[in-house]
Design an enzyme around this catalytic site. Structure first.
Site, PDB file in Angstrom:
ATOM      1  CB  SER A   1      -0.864   0.054   1.230  1.00  0.00           C
ATOM      2  OG  SER A   1      -1.727  -1.237   1.501  1.00  0.00           O
TER       3      SER A   1
ATOM      4  CB  CYS B   1      -5.277  -0.054   5.986  1.00  0.00           C
ATOM      5  SG  CYS B   1      -3.880  -0.612   4.968  1.00  0.00           S
TER       6      CYS B   1
ATOM      7  CG  ASP C   1      -5.272  -1.498   1.075  1.00  0.00           C
ATOM      8  OD1 ASP C   1      -5.346  -2.220   0.362  1.00  0.00           O
ATOM      9  OD2 ASP C   1      -4.273  -0.680   1.074  1.00  0.00           O
TER      10      ASP C   1
ATOM     11  CD1 TRP D   1      -0.975  -7.685   4.328  1.00  0.00           C
ATOM     12  CD2 TRP D   1      -1.882  -5.756   3.833  1.00  0.00           C
ATOM     13  NE1 TRP D   1      -0.288  -6.885   5.126  1.00  0.00           N
ATOM     14  CE2 TRP D   1      -0.909  -5.629   4.603  1.00  0.00           C
ATOM     15  CE3 TRP D   1      -2.414  -4.590   3.090  1.00  0.00           C
ATOM     16  CZ2 TRP D   1      -0.438  -4.353   5.236  1.00  0.00           C
ATOM     17  CZ3 TRP D   1      -2.108  -3.501   3.821  1.00  0.00           C
ATOM     18  CH2 TRP D   1      -0.995  -3.141   4.687  1.00  0.00           C
TER      19      TRP D   1
HETATM   20  P1  FAD Z   1       6.698 -14.334   1.314  1.00  0.00           P
HETATM   21  O1  FAD Z   1       8.019 -14.947   1.121  1.00  0.00           O
HETATM   22  O2  FAD Z   1       5.639 -14.177   0.500  1.00  0.00           O
HETATM   23  O3  FAD Z   1       6.233 -15.003   2.833  1.00  0.00           O
HETATM   24  C1  FAD Z   1       4.800 -14.456   3.127  1.00  0.00           C
HETATM   25  C2  FAD Z   1       4.128 -15.664   4.110  1.00  0.00           C
HETATM   26  O4  FAD Z   1       3.897 -16.613   3.394  1.00  0.00           O
HETATM   27  C3  FAD Z   1       4.953 -15.879   5.144  1.00  0.00           C
HETATM   28  O5  FAD Z   1       4.753 -15.304   6.204  1.00  0.00           O
HETATM   29  C4  FAD Z   1       4.152 -17.435   5.524  1.00  0.00           C
HETATM   30  O6  FAD Z   1       3.169 -17.082   6.105  1.00  0.00           O
HETATM   31  C5  FAD Z   1       3.792 -17.938   3.960  1.00  0.00           C
HETATM   32  N1  FAD Z   1       4.905 -18.775   3.543  1.00  0.00           N
HETATM   33  C6  FAD Z   1       5.989 -18.328   2.652  1.00  0.00           C
HETATM   34  N2  FAD Z   1       6.717 -19.388   2.371  1.00  0.00           N
HETATM   35  C7  FAD Z   1       6.079 -20.388   3.208  1.00  0.00           C
HETATM   36  C8  FAD Z   1       6.651 -21.733   3.353  1.00  0.00           C
HETATM   37  N3  FAD Z   1       7.686 -22.446   2.622  1.00  0.00           N
HETATM   38  N4  FAD Z   1       5.899 -22.455   4.174  1.00  0.00           N
HETATM   39  C9  FAD Z   1       4.710 -22.090   4.940  1.00  0.00           C
HETATM   40  N5  FAD Z   1       4.442 -20.710   4.499  1.00  0.00           N
HETATM   41  C10 FAD Z   1       4.974 -20.047   3.846  1.00  0.00           C
HETATM   42  N6  FAD Z   1       2.934  -5.563   3.535  1.00  0.00           N
HETATM   43  C11 FAD Z   1       3.575  -4.415   4.440  1.00  0.00           C
HETATM   44  O7  FAD Z   1       4.371  -4.735   4.958  1.00  0.00           O
HETATM   45  N7  FAD Z   1       3.117  -3.361   4.093  1.00  0.00           N
HETATM   46  C12 FAD Z   1       2.158  -2.926   3.196  1.00  0.00           C
HETATM   47  O8  FAD Z   1       1.930  -1.874   2.938  1.00  0.00           O
HETATM   48  C13 FAD Z   1       1.471  -4.102   2.496  1.00  0.00           C
HETATM   49  N8  FAD Z   1       0.544  -3.730   1.827  1.00  0.00           N
HETATM   50  C14 FAD Z   1      -0.254  -4.725   1.168  1.00  0.00           C
HETATM   51  C15 FAD Z   1      -1.196  -4.307   0.188  1.00  0.00           C
HETATM   52  C16 FAD Z   1      -1.823  -5.530  -0.664  1.00  0.00           C
HETATM   53  C17 FAD Z   1      -3.018  -5.108  -1.462  1.00  0.00           C
HETATM   54  C18 FAD Z   1      -1.263  -7.082  -0.198  1.00  0.00           C
HETATM   55  C19 FAD Z   1      -1.927  -7.901  -1.113  1.00  0.00           C
HETATM   56  C20 FAD Z   1      -0.473  -7.108   0.453  1.00  0.00           C
HETATM   57  C21 FAD Z   1       0.194  -6.071   1.187  1.00  0.00           C
HETATM   58  N9  FAD Z   1       1.461  -6.332   1.957  1.00  0.00           N
HETATM   59  C22 FAD Z   1       2.041  -5.412   2.832  1.00  0.00           C
HETATM   60  C23 FAD Z   1       1.902  -7.570   2.338  1.00  0.00           C
HETATM   61  C24 FAD Z   1       3.106  -7.853   1.284  1.00  0.00           C
HETATM   62  O9  FAD Z   1       2.552  -7.964  -0.158  1.00  0.00           O
HETATM   63  C25 FAD Z   1       3.842  -9.102   1.376  1.00  0.00           C
HETATM   64  O10 FAD Z   1       3.031 -10.306   1.547  1.00  0.00           O
HETATM   65  C26 FAD Z   1       4.575  -9.293   2.698  1.00  0.00           C
HETATM   66  O11 FAD Z   1       5.362  -8.283   2.542  1.00  0.00           O
HETATM   67  C27 FAD Z   1       5.454 -10.611   2.532  1.00  0.00           C
HETATM   68  O12 FAD Z   1       6.243 -10.768   1.494  1.00  0.00           O
HETATM   69  P2  FAD Z   1       7.697 -11.593   1.591  1.00  0.00           P
HETATM   70  O13 FAD Z   1       8.014 -11.738   0.041  1.00  0.00           O
HETATM   71  O14 FAD Z   1       8.399 -10.943   2.589  1.00  0.00           O
HETATM   72  O15 FAD Z   1       7.100 -12.771   2.200  1.00  0.00           O
END
Ligand code: FAD
Length: 690
Positions: A450, A643, A688, A690
């Protein structure tokens, strides 16, 4: 080795039985590199392809088309899995199709001997995914017009449906429900139950697995299909290109398309074509050691990208080197990581999900979601390629036994390579065809954030507020790390010259393919959202955003400050924020003080600290304390925004708001709930989450 793979491809082509395979796919003929995939042509790739689904099925000899409406890739992944299973178990001639790539006027001409499968995710507030908008509007429209004039129009259509949803949202699985209803109303025949997977309960995968077996049975009966011994047939042919090295100019090292490969990326920048944006500034928002939250400013002035306050920015991550190494190692590919390969779809309806020629390293690092949870079904598929009998038995058990899988894999957040390492006890899985990995591992997805800046204040600088994902899990030595947020952390460390606290952080290839992201760049695109300030700035607003849920509200408040500075009258802004402790994770504390100086009594910040007193205080508690004022503001047509965490917070806030209205207006709970519903429908209540 080259001869072997070439043999396989030639054989497969003959088996497919068409010389047309080489002549019809004109792309092979005209491009300079006969192995280059169509994806390389980025936006031009779709030119000239038919949008007629009947024509497409006929020319490719298909009797089962599987459409997906997908936002984050899961629905697309499920569609591919159904396609494979339908083919290998029942000999169905399946094809997977993006809803956006076809027209629907001739759905009424699909013969009754064929079947159409819909795998549909519901996004946000019960909305279709971006690629399903047109289809959804068409099929649920008042009078969809079809080619023939029969009544009911879809009397011949047999369909199967599965939905991906989240029960913590108000409109749970509304896409699959509404589409099913619309299709049935038009006379179509549903085969099996319309399945519903629930991400909110964390049971998506198991819901899918439990749904598909009875569905196949029903489909088998309806279409008179014979089940056969499942045989693995590769969808993609891999050819190692001895004449090319990773330094050859035509080899993709992670560039998303041809323009990027040529070093001249041009807009429009979108979900198929990211902008490699310079990061102008990045810093840490928490003041504790073991938790990180980043503020990052991305400069889009060199592009035609634009945004509005409340939109989302997508970050295209790359995988951490540690996990790339683990993956290549367990598959016995380390020695070949820089070997150049061309990947070709062995059947005309399959799409290679990345541009080639490329290297094993680039595919794994830039295009595969190698860290994500592995599916039970994929483990069952890989059992056939185990290095020995004992490993095979164990893999089959993991694939077949839901509880065993949960206990051994799920709770430890193991990704595919970690499972192969553990189950194979260190043996290399050299028998796994690379095609099976391309098919079985989902495409690496951009992550959405966001936007936390105001477009009025900074039209060309987009800020991100992201908490870095790192979880200590019982029974696991190293913490589980999120892909994108640790990539962003590594970028921030590089920009500020910080020493990396973990080897993990160091291992990202943050200078990008051919070092083109050096000087601290990150690939991004913008997604427009409906989460918007009222167009009339005098309207009061109530903002509820604990943790990183405060991100868009930083943008909202800054926008109102800017409006006030421009001499506009702005309405009351009341922000409910929550964190653990003032001294640790109070995001943007100084900025709120600055805003207060400009907005005065028109801005109020209410903070819930969950770990300061004896009792945990959350935003919903403080909302209740302010019941009187909230009710008054709502009577003055205030807009209400939530949010952040979808699973608990957003739902509780919704409930609390109903309670406030019931109490203050002396109405029944159900009447109050109805008012909240109507507020949502009128966009006066926006989420908003997630
Ligand atoms: P990822 O690698 O994608 O992992 C995320 C989660 O997936 C983990 O915590 C776990 O629960 C699960 N996961 C991943 N791998 C495994 C595995 N091997 N086994 C089991 N579970 C697993 N985030 C913010 O910090 N700020 C924002 O403003 C924000 N806005 C968003 C707005 C929208 C519309 C959406 C959809 C999401 C938003 N997010 C926000 C969340 C963000 O998009 C990410 O999902 C978040 O930052 C995590 O991403 P990552 O790639 O670091 O983690």
């Amino acid at each position: 080795a080259e001869l072997d793979t070439l043999d396989i491809i030639v054989l497969a082509a003959i088996l497919l039985g068409t010389v047309a395979y080489f002549t019809k796919g004109k792309l092979w003929g005209v491009t300079k590199d006969p192995y280059a995939s169509s994806l390389a042509n980025a936006n031009g790739a779709k030119a000239g392809k038919t949008r007629n689904l009947i024509e497409k099925m006929d020319e490719s000899g298909k009797n089962c088309i599987i459409f997906y409406g997908s936002q984050t890739g899961t629905a697309e992944d499920y569609a591919s899995r159904l396609a494979k299973e339908g083919k290998s178990r029942f000999g169905l001639e399946t094809m997977v199709a993006d809803l956006e790539d076809y027209d629907y006027e001739n759905l009424d001409s699909v013969p009754s001997g064929k079947v159409v499968i819909f795998v549909l995710a519901t996004y946000g507030e019960g909305e279709p995914t971006d690629n399903a908008v047109d289809f959804y509007e068409f099929i649920t429209g008042d009078t969809p017009t079809f080619t023939e004039d029969s009544d009911p129009p879809l009397a011949n259509l047999n369909f199967v449906a599965f939905g991906l949803g989240n029960n913590t949202y108000e409109h749970y699985n509304s896409m699959v429900r509404n589409v099913t209803k619309a299709l049935e109303k038009l006379g179509a025949h549903r085969i099996g139950e319309a399945g519903e997977g629930d991400d909110g309960a964390g049971t998506m995968e198991e819901d899918f697995l439990a749904w598909k077996d009875p569905m196949w049975k029903a489909l088998q009966e309806k279409m008179g299909l014979e089940e056969r011994e499942a045989v693995y047939e590769p969808v993609f042919g891999i050819v190692e290109r001895d004449g090319l090295t990773k330094d050859s100019p035509e080899v993709y090292l992670g560039e998303p398309n041809k323009m990027h490969l040529d070093g001249s990326p041009k807009g429009p920048f979108n979900a198929h074509n990211p902008y490699i944006a310079p990061i102008s500034k990045s810093y840490e928002l928490f003041s504790v050691k073991d938790r990180n939250c980043l503020h990052m400013e991305v400069d889009v002035s060199g592009s035609n990208l634009s945004y509005q306050t409340g939109d989302h920015i997508a970050v295209w991550p790359t995988n951490p080197g540690e996990e790339v190494d683990r993956f290549l190692d367990v598959l016995g590919l380390t020695g070949k990581r820089n070997t150049v390969i061309s990947v070709k779809a062995l059947e005309p309806t399959a799409k290679v999900p990345f541009p080639t020629p490329t290297t094993y390293d680039a595919v794994v690092r830039y295009h595969m979601e190698i860290c994500s949870p592995v599916s039970r079904q994929f483990l069952a598929t890989l059992a056939a390629f185990a290095p020995d009998e004992e490993t095979k038995t164990e893999m089959a058990k993991l694939g077949g036994d839901k509880d065993y899988f949960h206990q051994k894999v799920n709770v430890h957040h193991l990704n595919i390579a970690r499972v192969l390492q553990t189950v194979g006890k260190g043996k290399k899985w050299t028998n796994v065809p690379f095609s099976a990995l391309i098919e079985g591992v989902t495409k690496l997805q951009p992550r959405y954030y966001s936007i936390s800046s105001s477009s009025l204040e900074h039209p060309k600088v987009i800020s991100i507020t992201a908490v870095v994902e790192s979880q200590h899990l019982p029974g696991r030595e190293d913490p589980f790390k999120g892909v994108a947020t640790n990539y962003l952390l590594a970028l921030k460390e590089k920009q500020n010259g910080d020493p990396s606290p973990t080897p993990f952080g160091l291992s990202y290839e943050i200078t990008g393919p051919r070092n083109r992201y050096d000087g601290i760049h990150v690939p991004v695109h913008v997604r427009h959202s409906n989460f918007k300030l009222p167009s009339d700035p005098t309207k009061p607003i109530i903002l509820v955003g604990p943790g990183t849920g405060v991100a868009p509200f930083r943008g909202f408040v800054r926008e109102r400050v800017k409006q006030a500075q421009n001499g506009e009258t702005v309405g009351k802004t009341i922000l409910f924020f929550g964190c653990r402790k003032r001294s640790e994770d109070f995001l943007y504390e100084k900025e709120w003080e600055e805003a207060k100086k400009v907005l005065g009594d028109n801005f109020e910040l209410v903070v819930a600290f969950s770990r300061e007193g004896a009792k945990k205080v959350y935003v919903q508690h403080l909302l209740k304390q302010r019941a009187e004022e909230i009710n008054d503001l709502l009577l003055k047509k205030a807009y209400f925004y939530v949010c952040g965490d979808a699973a608990n917070m957003a739902r509780e806030v919704n409930t609390v708001l109903g309670q406030i209205l019931a109490e203050k207006r002396g109405i029944s709970d159900s009447k109050a709930e109805e008012i909240v519903k109507n507020m949502r429908a009128a966009n006066q209540y926006q989420e908003d989450v997630w």
